[in-house]
Design an enzyme around this catalytic site. Structure first.
Site, PDB file in Angstrom:
ATOM      1  N   ASN A   8       4.328   7.589   3.834  1.00  0.00           N
ATOM      2  CA  ASN A   8       5.506   7.624   2.967  1.00  0.00           C
ATOM      3  C   ASN A   8       5.369   6.453   2.003  1.00  0.00           C
ATOM      4  OD1 ASN A   8       8.004   7.556   1.761  1.00  0.00           O
ATOM      5  ND2 ASN A   8       9.128   6.955   3.617  1.00  0.00           N
ATOM      6  N   TRP A   9       4.933   6.773   0.800  1.00  0.00           N
ATOM      7  CA  TRP A   9       4.668   5.691  -0.173  1.00  0.00           C
ATOM      8  C   TRP A   9       5.935   5.056  -0.696  1.00  0.00           C
ATOM      9  CZ3 TRP A   9       0.182   7.554  -3.925  1.00  0.00           C
ATOM     10  CH2 TRP A   9      -0.978   7.772  -3.165  1.00  0.00           C
ATOM     11  N   LYS A  10       7.071   5.690  -0.475  1.00  0.00           N
ATOM     12  CA  LYS A  10       8.343   5.215  -1.040  1.00  0.00           C
ATOM     13  C   LYS A  10       8.162   5.011  -2.556  1.00  0.00           C
ATOM     14  CE  LYS A  10       9.506   3.382   3.431  1.00  0.00           C
ATOM     15  NZ  LYS A  10      10.352   2.527   4.245  1.00  0.00           N
ATOM     16  N   GLY A  53      10.403  -1.176   8.072  1.00  0.00           N
ATOM     17  CA  GLY A  53      10.092  -2.251   7.129  1.00  0.00           C
ATOM     18  C   GLY A  53      10.416  -3.640   7.656  1.00  0.00           C
ATOM     19  N   GLU A 112      13.015   7.671  13.389  1.00  0.00           N
ATOM     20  CA  GLU A 112      12.807   6.372  12.743  1.00  0.00           C
ATOM     21  C   GLU A 112      14.010   5.482  12.993  1.00  0.00           C
ATOM     22  OE1 GLU A 112       9.731   6.694   9.347  1.00  0.00           O
ATOM     23  OE2 GLU A 112      11.706   7.072   8.510  1.00  0.00           O
ATOM     24  N   SER A 133       7.632   0.523  11.218  1.00  0.00           N
ATOM     25  CA  SER A 133       6.669  -0.561  11.444  1.00  0.00           C
ATOM     26  C   SER A 133       5.468  -0.138  12.296  1.00  0.00           C
ATOM     27  CB  SER A 133       7.360  -1.790  12.048  1.00  0.00           C
ATOM     28  OG  SER A 133       8.323  -2.298  11.144  1.00  0.00           O
ATOM     29  N   GLU A 189      16.785   5.556   4.192  1.00  0.00           N
ATOM     30  CA  GLU A 189      17.073   4.915   2.897  1.00  0.00           C
ATOM     31  C   GLU A 189      17.896   5.850   2.011  1.00  0.00           C
ATOM     32  OE1 GLU A 189      13.015   3.821   2.061  1.00  0.00           O
ATOM     33  OE2 GLU A 189      13.099   2.405   3.731  1.00  0.00           O
ATOM     34  N   HIS A 196      15.679  10.675   5.019  1.00  0.00           N
ATOM     35  CA  HIS A 196      15.176   9.332   5.326  1.00  0.00           C
ATOM     36  C   HIS A 196      16.368   8.367   5.351  1.00  0.00           C
ATOM     37  CE1 HIS A 196      13.175   5.488   5.029  1.00  0.00           C
ATOM     38  NE2 HIS A 196      12.093   6.100   5.487  1.00  0.00           N
ATOM     39  N   GLY A 224       5.238   3.807   6.512  1.00  0.00           N
ATOM     40  CA  GLY A 224       5.668   3.256   5.227  1.00  0.00           C
ATOM     41  C   GLY A 224       4.689   2.208   4.725  1.00  0.00           C
ATOM     42  N   GLY A 225       5.013   0.960   4.960  1.00  0.00           N
ATOM     43  CA  GLY A 225       4.224  -0.151   4.419  1.00  0.00           C
ATOM     44  C   GLY A 225       2.727  -0.029   4.661  1.00  0.00           C
TER      45      GLY A 225
HETATM   46  P1  PGA Z   1       7.615   1.279   7.625  1.00  0.00           P
HETATM   47  O1  PGA Z   1       8.454   2.514   7.031  1.00  0.00           O
HETATM   48  O2  PGA Z   1       6.372   1.841   8.244  1.00  0.00           O
HETATM   49  O3  PGA Z   1       7.337   0.391   6.444  1.00  0.00           O
HETATM   50  O4  PGA Z   1       8.497   0.616   8.646  1.00  0.00           O
HETATM   51  C1  PGA Z   1       8.505   3.749   7.690  1.00  0.00           C
HETATM   52  C2  PGA Z   1       9.376   4.702   6.915  1.00  0.00           C
HETATM   53  O5  PGA Z   1      10.381   4.255   6.330  1.00  0.00           O
HETATM   54  O6  PGA Z   1       9.105   5.921   6.848  1.00  0.00           O
END
Ligand code: PGA
Length: 246
Positions: free
Chosen positions: A9-11, A170, A164, A208, A95, A93, A229-230
């Site tokens: 997930n590149w966001k 994050g 999640e 994470s 967010e 998600h 994500g990251g």
């Molecule tokens: P993260 O994000 O791996 O940076 O914690 C995961 C996500 O939000 O899908």
């Protein structure tokens, strides 16, 4: 036997040169034992599709509209994602739920819109830290999932679920494999009761996930891969995570 799935997930990250480098590295690291996909910002979908076409690496969006088309400035429909060759779309998600006030009902409508166009929704559920500390984790994730199951009815078996925990996204704070497994087992039981084939559905863990914790998480009986994500932005890390999915 469920095939593992790792989704990046590149966001709201990326640039054309950085994407090209990252995708080339992923393509060069194949074959992977599990399935691999990247969910990229909308403007990069066409280029991502062109780069990955003909490979077994899939791509997708990070959100879609609940509507088919119309006067919805700024939104992107599931049909448009399908036209761009998307195999997946992330919906719900945390967010989006937090910053765009997405409700369970809206997330369910988005999942339905995606499936109607042949795009597999990756439905995210997860509790906040306050909810976990109040002992509400199971109730929260079950409520989030049940809205989608109810809406999708007989098609519910076609979605992918991602657990999640909001407090792990994050933050560098990962759920322990035992904490994650516990929630995954709860979700699988719920899926199984609703669809009759929850044992065949994939439930990803996200929050994470890193190169050094992926293998232990993915070894849990009900964790079928990850939503990353990251660590999905760094080729070496993402590739290591993809390799941990076996
Ligand atoms: P993260 O994000 O791996 O940076 O914690 C995961 C996500 O939000 O899908």
């Amino acid at each position: 036997m469920r095939r593992k799935l790792v989704v990046g997930n590149w966001k709201m990250h990326g640039s054309r040169p950085a994407n090209a480098e990252l995708l080339a590295a992923i393509l060069g690291a194949r074959p992977f034992q599990g399935d691999v996909a990247v969910c990229v910002p909308f403007p990069y979908l066409a280029e991502t599709a062109a780069t990955l076409a003909g490979s077994d690496v899939r791509w997708g969006g990070q959100d879609c509209s609940a509507h088919d088309q119309g006067a919805y400035t700024g939104e992107v429909s599931a049909g448009m994602l399908a036209e761009c060759g998307c195999r997946y779309v992330i919906v719900g998600h945390s967010e989006r739920r937090a910053y765009h006030a997405e409700t369970d009902a809206l997330v369910a409508a988005k999942a339905q819109a995606a499936l109607a166009k042949g795009v597999t929704p990756i439905v995210c559920v997860g509790e906040t830290l306050a909810q976990r500390e109040a002992g509400e984790t199971e109730a929260v994730v079950k409520r989030q999932l049940s809205a989608v199951i109810h809406q999708l009815a007989h098609c519910a078996g076609e979605m992918v679920v991602a657990y999640e925990p909001v407090w792990a996204i994050g933050t560098g704070r990962t759920a322990t494999p035992e904490q994650a497994q516990h929630v995954h087992a709860v979700l699988r039981a719920q899926l199984h009761a609703a669809t009759g084939h929850g044992d065949k559905m994939r439930i990803l863990y996200g929050g994470s996930v890193k190169a050094d914790n992926a293998a232990t998480l993915f070894a849990q009986p009900d964790i079928d891969g990850g939503l990353i994500g990251g660590a999905a932005l760094k080729a070496a890390d993402f590739i290591a995570i993809c390799r941990a999915a076996r």
